[in-house]
Motif scaffolding. Sequence first.
Motif, PDB file in Angstrom:
ATOM      1  N   ASP A 187     -15.504 -27.907   3.476  1.00  0.00           N
ATOM      2  CA  ASP A 187     -14.435 -28.845   3.857  1.00  0.00           C
ATOM      3  C   ASP A 187     -13.133 -28.882   3.166  1.00  0.00           C
ATOM      4  OD1 ASP A 187     -13.862 -31.128   5.967  1.00  0.00           O
ATOM      5  OD2 ASP A 187     -14.991 -32.832   4.461  1.00  0.00           O
ATOM      6  N   ALA A 188     -13.487 -29.174   1.721  1.00  0.00           N
ATOM      7  CA  ALA A 188     -12.063 -29.301   1.197  1.00  0.00           C
ATOM      8  C   ALA A 188     -11.018 -28.077   0.871  1.00  0.00           C
ATOM      9  CB  ALA A 188     -12.491 -29.294  -1.117  1.00  0.00           C
ATOM     10  N   LEU A 189     -11.970 -26.926   1.225  1.00  0.00           N
ATOM     11  CA  LEU A 189     -10.882 -25.338   1.149  1.00  0.00           C
ATOM     12  C   LEU A 189     -10.475 -25.814   2.852  1.00  0.00           C
ATOM     13  CD1 LEU A 189     -13.084 -22.930  -0.350  1.00  0.00           C
ATOM     14  CD2 LEU A 189     -10.873 -23.979  -1.164  1.00  0.00           C
ATOM     15  N   HIS A 190     -11.064 -25.934   3.732  1.00  0.00           N
ATOM     16  CA  HIS A 190     -10.584 -26.068   5.237  1.00  0.00           C
ATOM     17  C   HIS A 190      -9.000 -26.996   4.688  1.00  0.00           C
ATOM     18  CE1 HIS A 190     -13.572 -24.425   7.706  1.00  0.00           C
ATOM     19  NE2 HIS A 190     -12.886 -23.666   7.504  1.00  0.00           N
ATOM     20  N   ARG A 191      -9.372 -28.174   4.796  1.00  0.00           N
ATOM     21  CA  ARG A 191      -8.954 -29.139   4.690  1.00  0.00           C
ATOM     22  C   ARG A 191      -7.180 -29.155   3.552  1.00  0.00           C
ATOM     23  NH1 ARG A 191     -11.377 -34.853   5.720  1.00  0.00           N
ATOM     24  NH2 ARG A 191     -13.012 -34.701   7.311  1.00  0.00           N
ATOM     25  N   ALA A 200     -16.359 -32.163  -5.483  1.00  0.00           N
ATOM     26  CA  ALA A 200     -17.618 -31.568  -5.441  1.00  0.00           C
ATOM     27  C   ALA A 200     -18.170 -31.141  -6.309  1.00  0.00           C
ATOM     28  CB  ALA A 200     -17.556 -30.464  -4.009  1.00  0.00           C
ATOM     29  N   LEU A 201     -17.174 -30.779  -7.095  1.00  0.00           N
ATOM     30  CA  LEU A 201     -18.043 -30.016  -8.284  1.00  0.00           C
ATOM     31  C   LEU A 201     -17.930 -31.324  -9.293  1.00  0.00           C
ATOM     32  CD1 LEU A 201     -17.610 -28.048 -10.662  1.00  0.00           C
ATOM     33  CD2 LEU A 201     -14.638 -29.184 -11.105  1.00  0.00           C
ATOM     34  N   ASP A 202     -17.929 -32.245  -8.837  1.00  0.00           N
ATOM     35  CA  ASP A 202     -18.340 -33.967  -9.817  1.00  0.00           C
ATOM     36  C   ASP A 202     -19.843 -33.383  -8.941  1.00  0.00           C
ATOM     37  OD1 ASP A 202     -16.649 -34.398 -10.786  1.00  0.00           O
ATOM     38  OD2 ASP A 202     -15.610 -35.667  -9.566  1.00  0.00           O
ATOM     39  N   GLY A 203     -20.252 -33.188  -7.927  1.00  0.00           N
ATOM     40  CA  GLY A 203     -21.858 -33.042  -7.545  1.00  0.00           C
ATOM     41  C   GLY A 203     -22.733 -31.772  -7.992  1.00  0.00           C
ATOM     42  N   ALA A 262     -12.951 -23.057  -6.666  1.00  0.00           N
ATOM     43  CA  ALA A 262     -12.724 -23.929  -4.986  1.00  0.00           C
ATOM     44  C   ALA A 262     -10.950 -24.947  -5.716  1.00  0.00           C
ATOM     45  CB  ALA A 262     -12.815 -24.466  -4.904  1.00  0.00           C
ATOM     46  N   VAL A 263     -11.550 -26.109  -6.340  1.00  0.00           N
ATOM     47  CA  VAL A 263     -10.760 -26.853  -7.268  1.00  0.00           C
ATOM     48  C   VAL A 263      -9.087 -25.810  -7.772  1.00  0.00           C
ATOM     49  CG1 VAL A 263     -10.066 -28.054  -8.816  1.00  0.00           C
ATOM     50  CG2 VAL A 263     -12.482 -28.592  -8.225  1.00  0.00           C
ATOM     51  N   VAL A 264      -9.674 -25.032  -8.709  1.00  0.00           N
ATOM     52  CA  VAL A 264      -8.417 -24.271  -9.174  1.00  0.00           C
ATOM     53  C   VAL A 264      -7.190 -23.180  -8.198  1.00  0.00           C
ATOM     54  CG1 VAL A 264      -7.989 -21.758 -10.409  1.00  0.00           C
ATOM     55  CG2 VAL A 264      -9.034 -23.344 -11.142  1.00  0.00           C
TER      56      VAL A 264
END
Length: 359
Positions: A187-191, A200-203, A262-264
């Motif tokens: 979802d994060a990559l799509h948006r 997501a990383l925290d999860g 993904a964050v990077v």
Amino acid sequence: MTFPDPRPALARGIDRLSDRWVLLLQIGVSVFAAWLVACEVLGHVNPFFAPVTAILCLGLTYGQRLRRIVEVTVGVAIGILVGDLIVVWLGSGAVQMALVVVLAMGIAVVVSSGQLLVIQAGVQSVFIVAFVADQSASFSRWLDAVVGGVVALLVGAIAPTSPVRRPRVLAARTAREIATTLREVVDALHRRDRALATAALDGARALEDQLAELRVAASEGAAVVRQSPLLRGHAPAARAGSALVVPLDRCVRNLRVLARRAVVALVRGEAVPEQYIALVAALADAAGDLARVLDEHATPSAARAVLDRVAELSAHVDPDAGLSAEMLRGQVRSMVVDLLVIAGMDEDDALLSLPESSA
């Protein structure tokens, strides 16, 4: 001023209670039996140390229960005996309390290196000196402690099968959380949303608590099978539960790396090919399917077909993919291996099942 929502903490507390209610029932039965034996069989009046020793012996975990029962029983017996002797010979007071602690714990150190045994010897000796009871009941107090330990040992041998099943339940829960985190990454990559990726990383990082719980549960399951003669037939299930710990730990580690990458990618504005995002989504579906299989107590290998499909997809390289995107694909491939091992495949076979990457 806003107050945190108490419902999540309450839900976790109820989950803990549901995990431990059988054990609490065992403790209640032990308390009843220890008191009954000391009162009705031995004729002791108010045999306080019988139920207390039973509670201390059984504790709130199944792991290392036999050792704990022996250590607590011996430690309580030493503390009571030394405390009674000091009270009879020297009376009670601050000096006597200090002396009894040193003597009781010193004797306990000579008897065993177990920390629990030594601590119980010291605590019980202080209790005897601080709350002086009828000196004529000295031997009965010592015997009450032994009764409590013996009852705990007998009840502990009649262990329920729930500790054997629990690792699989926790493994299924962890696999579901892995699937959820992967979907959040998608979802994060799509948006192109950095905040979602960070969440997501925290999860993924929060899964460490579940892994710790799984390690304890696997240890408890193995201990129950070893200690209870009635559950020897569940040894294969206990071994299977223990075998889930290492690959799940590796899978969660790889998940953290994937989420971090993904964050990077989003921070640096790097493009991630749609086929790689779809690959992460396919892995999420595979993890969810494995969780369902574990929940239904089906053969884990039933989830391999979906994982094999993800393995095939992971071999396709996009020539335009950057570093972060390729690292995402690499982590997906690593997680496929981990999930295949959880599904019952040998690690070497799981590695060999990954097709070679090609454009």
